[in-house]
Design an enzyme around this catalytic site. Structure first.
Site, PDB file in Angstrom:
ATOM      1  CG  HIS A   1      36.419  43.872  43.765  1.00  0.00           C
ATOM      2  ND1 HIS A   1      35.289  43.562  44.494  1.00  0.00           N
ATOM      3  CD2 HIS A   1      37.364  42.945  44.118  1.00  0.00           C
ATOM      4  CE1 HIS A   1      35.531  42.503  45.246  1.00  0.00           C
ATOM      5  NE2 HIS A   1      36.782  42.109  45.042  1.00  0.00           N
TER       6      HIS A   1
ATOM      7  CB  CYS B   1      33.107  45.096  46.829  1.00  0.00           C
ATOM      8  SG  CYS B   1      33.672  46.273  45.565  1.00  0.00           S
TER       9      CYS B   1
END
Length: 222
Positions: A47, A121
């Site tokens: 992420h 993301c």
């Protein structure tokens, strides 16, 4: 006297410029402990968030056709393990101007459009990096997504199926006020069979996720 006035003005302009300048930093976190073994060969599931003006911005999934862009304290995205930070450069942008910018971006990244392979993301941070600093994030950050379905197979089951079932609460960036819209439980656009999505969960309670309220579009009569 004239020289002193020029000097003061120059100093004031310089101070204002310094306040407007900010680093653009990519903060990378591990989604799985397996990264400790695969990181050294250029693979991993990550992420990432973009840090600007002392706050970190990321993109996550929920079931609603509204902003999935959120704000957290830098390097403390809940549910993930911070790995490293990568400097992308510096920009000269007042915080008020950046607020307008991120609200505009939020209108392009709705939570129900999140997709592990095509719009995750890391795609968000890469887009932000290009717009702000004119460069892309390192290729290894989103390499697994580019490998297609393999990314989904390697993700832990808990990350693949976790969704946010509550309507996100939206916060102004200065933290002075929050506003939540009505809960769209009966909306035909919400389906429980959407693509696999995930949003970071603040299980430890140490960091709050504040969703960015997207810019309002004003329609004009022709």
């Amino acid at each position: 006297m004239g020289t002193a006035k020029v000097s003061d003005s120059s100093s004031g302009n310089q101070n204002a410029s310094n306040q407007n300048e900010t680093d653009v930093v990519l903060n990378v976190c591990d989604l799985t402990p397996y990264n400790n073994y695969t990181y050294w060969v250029g693979f991993g599931i990550y992420h990432s968030g973009i840090e600007v003006h002392g706050k970190e911005y990321g993109f996550g999934a929920h079931d609603f056709p509204i902003s999935g862009v959120f704000e957290v304290e830098p390097k403390s995205c809940p549910g993930f393990i911070y790995r490293c930070s990568i400097s992308l450069g510096r920009i000269n942008m007042p915080s008020s101007e950046f607020r307008t910018f991120i609200e505009d971006v939020a209108s392009e990244y709705h939570g129900d459009t999140y997709h592990l392979i095509s719009k995750n993301c890391n795609h968000f941070t890469n887009d932000m990096a290009r717009r702000l600093a004119g460069k892309s994030i390192p290729g290894w950050v989103n390499r697994m997504a580019r490998l297609g379905s393999l990314c989904s197979c390697l993700l832990p089951e808990s990350l693949q199926v976790t969704k946010v079932k509550e309507l996100p609460e939206y916060h102004d960036m200065d933290g002075s006020e929050s506003a939540s819209t009505s809960t769209p439980r009966d909306s035909p656009e919400i389906e429980d069979t959407d693509q696999e999505k995930h949003l970071l969960s603040s299980k430890d309670g140490n960091s709050e996720i504040a969703f960015i309220k997207e810019a309002q579009v004003c329609w004009k009569m022709p």
